[in-house]
Design a protein around this motif. Structure first.
Motif: not given
Length: 131
Positions: A7, A13-14, A16-18, A20-21, A62, A102, A105
């Motif tokens: 990676y 990371m966005a 929202s991605d953070r 999620f992960y 990720r 947003q 988040d």
């Protein structure tokens, strides 16, 4: 065994991605602990370094989609259980995330003291708006 994927640590990371992960990592850790498996044992089963698994569980890296199949098999859990609410989220509104979402988040990523401050500010504004 699967090889560890690389990676780019300088690729942020966005928000929202953070989220999620982080949640995915928490669920992996919960299922691993519930089965009495250590990070070292699961990492060995997956063919990755323990440190990589720790990053997956912490949500800082990720996890590759291909790795999810191995994780579900190693933990004897369904993909839906690992994905949690994110797997059912697709039934909602499509398109770009709203500005309010947003902001929420972003607030969720702040330290607890700052989250409390934002919450108190919102309470004040909402109280005044309802008058």
């Amino acid at each position: 065994m699967l090889a560890s994927t690389s990676y780019l640590p300088d690729t942020p990371m966005a928000v929202s991605d953070r989220a999620f992960y982080e949640q995915l990592g928490q669920r992996i850790a919960e299922h691993r602990k519930a089965r009495g498996i250590t990070q070292v044992e699961l990492a060995k089963t997956l063919g990755i370094a323990q440190q990589t698994l720790a990053h997956y569980e912490g949500g800082t890296v990720r996890i590759a989609i291909a790795m999810l199949a191995a994780v579900t098999q190693a933990l004897d859990v369904s993909l839906e259980d690992l994905l949690g609410n994110f797997s059912t989220k697709s039934a909602g509104k499509r398109g770009p995330t709203s500005r309010l979402q947003q902001q929420l988040d972003q607030v969720s990523q702040l330290p607890k003291a700052k989250q409390k401050f934002v919450s108190e500010m919102l309470d004040t504004v909402l109280k005044q708006a309802s008058r």
